[in-house]
Design an enzyme around this catalytic site. Sequence first.
Site, PDB file in Angstrom:
ATOM      1  N   SER A 162       0.825  -1.201   0.000  1.00  0.00           N
ATOM      2  CA  SER A 162       0.000   0.000   0.000  1.00  0.00           C
ATOM      3  C   SER A 162       0.868   1.263   0.000  1.00  0.00           C
ATOM      4  O   SER A 162       1.626   1.490  -0.920  1.00  0.00           O
ATOM      5  CB  SER A 162      -0.951  -0.029   1.198  1.00  0.00           C
ATOM      6  OG  SER A 162      -1.897   1.015   1.120  1.00  0.00           O
ATOM      7  N   THR A 415     -11.499   0.300  14.286  1.00  0.00           N
ATOM      8  CA  THR A 415     -10.651   0.895  13.259  1.00  0.00           C
ATOM      9  C   THR A 415     -10.230  -0.158  12.226  1.00  0.00           C
ATOM     10  O   THR A 415      -9.957  -1.304  12.564  1.00  0.00           O
ATOM     11  CB  THR A 415      -9.388   1.520  13.880  1.00  0.00           C
ATOM     12  OG1 THR A 415      -8.716   0.522  14.657  1.00  0.00           O
ATOM     13  CG2 THR A 415      -9.738   2.675  14.769  1.00  0.00           C
ATOM     14  N   GLU A 439     -12.920   5.792   6.645  1.00  0.00           N
ATOM     15  CA  GLU A 439     -12.041   5.979   7.803  1.00  0.00           C
ATOM     16  C   GLU A 439     -11.241   7.256   7.609  1.00  0.00           C
ATOM     17  O   GLU A 439     -10.984   7.676   6.469  1.00  0.00           O
ATOM     18  CB  GLU A 439     -11.107   4.784   7.985  1.00  0.00           C
ATOM     19  CG  GLU A 439     -10.172   4.530   6.820  1.00  0.00           C
ATOM     20  CD  GLU A 439      -9.300   3.294   7.036  1.00  0.00           C
ATOM     21  OE1 GLU A 439      -9.413   2.661   8.086  1.00  0.00           O
ATOM     22  OE2 GLU A 439      -8.518   2.972   6.125  1.00  0.00           O
ATOM     23  N   LYS A 453     -11.863  -0.187   0.928  1.00  0.00           N
ATOM     24  CA  LYS A 453     -11.679   1.171   0.428  1.00  0.00           C
ATOM     25  C   LYS A 453     -11.247   1.129  -1.037  1.00  0.00           C
ATOM     26  O   LYS A 453     -10.572   0.215  -1.474  1.00  0.00           O
ATOM     27  CB  LYS A 453     -10.677   1.928   1.286  1.00  0.00           C
ATOM     28  CG  LYS A 453      -9.357   1.238   1.548  1.00  0.00           C
ATOM     29  CD  LYS A 453      -8.557   2.009   2.587  1.00  0.00           C
ATOM     30  CE  LYS A 453      -7.249   1.336   2.940  1.00  0.00           C
ATOM     31  NZ  LYS A 453      -7.449   0.083   3.705  1.00  0.00           N
TER      32      LYS A 453
END
Length: 620
Positions: A162, A415, A439, A453
């Site tokens: 990522s 979270t 988030e 996401k």
Amino acid sequence: MSSIATDIINVAKEYISWDPNSYTKQLVSEALESNDVDALKKMLGKRLAFGTAGLRARMGPGYSCMNDLVVIQTSQGLAMYLEEQFGADVAHERGIAIGYDHRATKNGALSSKRFGLLTAAAFLQRGFKVYLMEKQGFVATPIAAFCTLHKNCVAGIMVTASHNPKEDDGYKVYWANGAQIITPHDKNIAASILKNLKPWIQYNANELNTVTSNTLCSDPTDEVADEYYKKSGEKLCFYRNKHAEWAEKDDNPKIVYTAMHGVGHQWCVRSFKNFDLPPYTPVKEQCDPDPTFPTVDFPNPEEGAGSLQFAMKTANEVGATIILANDPDADRLAVAERITTTSTDKVIASDWKVFSGNEIGILFAHWMWSCYVNNNNDTTNNDGKNIYMLNSTVSSKMIRAMAMKEGFNYEDTMTGFKWMGNRTEQLEKLGNQVLFSYEEAIGFCIGDIVRDKDGVVAAAVFSEMAQYLKNEKQISITEHLDQLCQTYGYFAQYNGYLFWKDQTVINNIFNRLRNNGHYWLRLGNYKITHIRDLTGEGYDSEQKDGKPILPTSSSNMLTYTFQNGCVATFRLSGTEPKLKYYFELSDKSLEKAKERVAEMAKYVIEEMLEPAKNGLRRTL
């Protein structure tokens, strides 16, 4: 020689005999030959832990890093666990989706592509169908998540680190529902990995060369992408008939986009075409995938203006007013807008506003609700009783204020998008629709295309929203955000973290936060109205039985809500030695909200943390 040294030497010999990669094998062999026990301990003494985020670490030799052998062992363990959960026949027939990004070491010995092929080889060895998305040489993370759902796979794997530094790589696992794995799957997969450490076959170059020719292996990239864009265009493009008209206007927002040296550019180009939007201007220095990340030390657009310098330069050159940025695997989206101050029709100042994740989240939430109401304008469908929006518990509660005023449902989750994705599935099974989830770390899931996401769809949706506001409402994004704040309240955050090294210090901190087991009911003049502790067995003062609705874990996470509206959350990072804190408070003006939340945060930190925080370093 001590027994510890003997043990680590034996582990090293075993590693060398199993590792198919000549580069990492040589590094371990050199340490073994020189009897460098300390180096061997560093490489082999502790195994890279498999958790709900899968794996993520620096690429290198040994069990503490991302490398061929660790990927092989992980894939073998995951394959066996999937057979156990679904039955071998079902698991094999439904198969596995695999995608990878462009990351690689300087010498090319370790790479996401190699890890993806090794993963495929392991699953093929067990008889799984493998959907390996490699037509472009890489894929964006949202496409891999979508493939898992579209092909009805038992799981999906995305090889990516990522937004981590260039030296890192990772192994992200989706369950059959298209969401990231949650407990107990993480623990069970970790246990299965330990039972399947010895490589099943010789995972050498010859084996990798045969992966794509295996009859069980196919590349569904075109099919998957076509369906992904078809669904996003049908469900999330709301003003297609207006786009040509808007594009003719001189003041239609011009957009600059950066992929941050990642894989997002080609997927976002198509996303814009899919919405019939005018093409954006790419940041030429950063739009081609480059594993060396030459213009950014830390390829994370969440860092704000510092990470967007090249994008701002390009935008200034072409006269663009909006910047969109993906992180390297294109699952996050950052946004900035040019703010111009004029006097008697003359520009006197121009600067960039970089929107926070919470601000972008509120913009998307209102957009999705407004479009839903417009498309369902009879009273039986737009009352919001079956409509939900979600965000993580450390994200802004402004979306809750919006839900209360507009009439749709809001929930917060733990979270991480794994919790929102899995909660979305639960709500949908009950007949509900989740319009949007987000988030604060610039992660947004718009609609029901994926359960993770997605920065690719988000980029197109944000562009349409910006153009609608400018052309139909004659306002900028910033002006619209201020209008939303006037309607729902100005919410200000005060977030930061503390580094720690000594577990004793952390224990002391959380003992004090819990007031030695009695919790704080008042702090000075501030009354506490709600306590939620998601650690261990947990506690929630709002529930009759005191048990929290959200899942608990062994990791510390505690939230206090004060009578004045301030919400304060303290938690430990799952990936770094950080104690994170999040404060939020609303008021009738942004300046007042910022002033009050800063005052409140400093007071709470001083009273609750300072007396117990020796050994921590603060970062605000």
